[in-house]
Design an enzyme around this catalytic site. Structure first.
Site, PDB file in Angstrom:
ATOM      1  N   GLU A 165     -32.444 -90.496   5.359  1.00 47.89           N
ATOM      2  CA  GLU A 165     -33.807 -90.489   5.886  1.00 47.89           C
ATOM      3  C   GLU A 165     -33.719 -90.746   7.374  1.00 47.89           C
ATOM      4  O   GLU A 165     -32.956 -91.613   7.825  1.00 47.89           O
ATOM      5  CB  GLU A 165     -34.662 -91.562   5.218  1.00 47.89           C
ATOM      6  CG  GLU A 165     -36.056 -91.729   5.827  1.00 47.89           C
ATOM      7  CD  GLU A 165     -36.853 -92.866   5.179  1.00 47.89           C
ATOM      8  OE1 GLU A 165     -36.709 -93.062   3.954  1.00 47.89           O
ATOM      9  OE2 GLU A 165     -37.594 -93.566   5.901  1.00 47.89           O
ATOM     10  N   GLU A 170     -41.877 -95.304  13.878  1.00 48.11           N
ATOM     11  CA  GLU A 170     -42.741 -96.139  13.055  1.00 48.11           C
ATOM     12  C   GLU A 170     -43.300 -97.231  13.925  1.00 48.11           C
ATOM     13  O   GLU A 170     -42.694 -97.632  14.929  1.00 48.11           O
ATOM     14  CB  GLU A 170     -41.973 -96.776  11.898  1.00 48.11           C
ATOM     15  CG  GLU A 170     -41.467 -95.816  10.853  1.00 48.11           C
ATOM     16  CD  GLU A 170     -40.728 -96.562   9.745  1.00 48.11           C
ATOM     17  OE1 GLU A 170     -41.338 -96.787   8.692  1.00 48.11           O
ATOM     18  OE2 GLU A 170     -39.552 -96.910   9.959  1.00 48.11           O
TER      19      GLU A 170
END
Length: 321
Positions: A165, A170
């Site tokens: 991933e 974020e």
């Protein structure tokens, strides 16, 4: 965007560089060729480029939203994609589509107190290596968790996180009081890789840095440059993290570069709550100030000649072939 733990490295990015040049200028000056983009100039979301996840799963992070596919949660406004998280109760599938229908993951329903949207290019376009740039404006408030990230088109090396991933960007709880933050408000952005074995034997490596300009209410460009030997994270053209191939691995292969040697698709979403957001800042989810908005001005995918150290790869790959 899976739950993780980080250590702050103390880096502070105090401002932004000049507004990004046009695609033609960048291609000419830097040797990159744009292979895919969405400028969000139309009146509707382009369904040939983006699909929607529709479920109330919570990403395995105990997030509090149901993802929906209507224009109440995702629409085009003034040349930008707007993802809106709303404080409203919704009921939907407890598990994502690929997990439903088994004894372990039955076709159960669950009710959550928020709605939002999660868009991806899965099954429509995926890429191996290149530069990925997303110009976005992020929401603020306790419990907000906007994310720009990538997952493998196929789980070539096994289920998460053996096949990897890539978290381009974020942020959680932006703008809430923070004694250790410049200006006294939360302004941390994060860039992370997940890899290793299947959960719970997964690993991660990431950086989180202070970026006070994220609170200025404007757009900023979040990017990675991804090649066989390294992945570099940037904000407004300034590098803040680098990971190299000797730092990652997968139990699914001994090949150097795995699992980040395969095609990944892009994901844009705004989560509410969840373990990472609710255990930081003021704790929990602030109830007022909704809807929360994540705005994306454009998404651009570039490739470069091998001379830049980044393989041209195979993207974009329609259908993930």
């Amino acid at each position: 965007m899976t739950i993780q733990k980080f250590s702050t490295i103390g880096t502070v990015l105090v401002g932004s560089l000049a507004v990004a040049a046009s695609p033609a200028q960048q291609s000419s000056e830097d040797g990159w060729t744009m292979v895919w983009s969405d400028e969000f100039d139309g009146s509707k979301i382009d369904k040939k480029k983006w699909g929607f996840d529709v479920d109330c799963w919570g990403g395995g992070n105990d997030e509090q939203q149901c993802y929906r596919d209507g224009n109440r949660n995702a629409t085009i406004e003034n040349g930008a994609l707007v993802i809106s998280a709303r404080r409203e109760q919704a009921t939907g599938a407890a598990w994502p589509m690929h997990m439903r229908g088994s004894v372990q993951w039955p076709n159960a329903l669950v009710t959550k107190p928020y709605t939002s949207a999660r868009l991806s290019t899965k099954g429509k376009a995926a890429w191996r290596y290149g530069k990925f740039e997303i110009r976005a404006k992020l929401p603020q408030g306790q419990g907000t968790w906007p994310a720009i990230w990538m997952l493998p088109e196929k789980d070539r090396y096994g289920t998460w996180a053996a096949s990897g991933e890539i978290d381009i960007l974020e942020a959680v709880n932006l703008g809430v009081p923070c004694a250790k933050c410049p200006g006294g408000r939360e302004n941390t952005i994060l860039g992370t890789l997940h890899f290793g074995g299947k959960w719970p034997n997964n690993k991660h490596k990431g950086e989180e840095v202070r970026f006070p300009a994220v609170l200025d209410g404007g757009f900023h460009t979040y990017a990675i440059e991804w090649g066989p030997e390294r992945i570099t994270w940037q904000v407004d053209g300034k590098t803040y993290a680098v990971r190299t191939a000797d730092e990652w691995s997968t139990t699914g292969s001994k090949a150097r570069g795995a699992p980040f040697d395969q095609s990944f698709h892009l994901i844009l979403n705004l989560a509410i709550g969840g373990k990472l957001a609710e255990t930081r800042g003021l704790g929990g989810v602030q109830l007022d100030g909704y809807p929360k908005r994540m705005e994306i001005d454009w998404v651009r995918v570039w490739q470069a000649p091998d001379a830049k150290g980044i393989s041209a790869g195979t993207g974009p790959e329609q259908g993930g072939k």
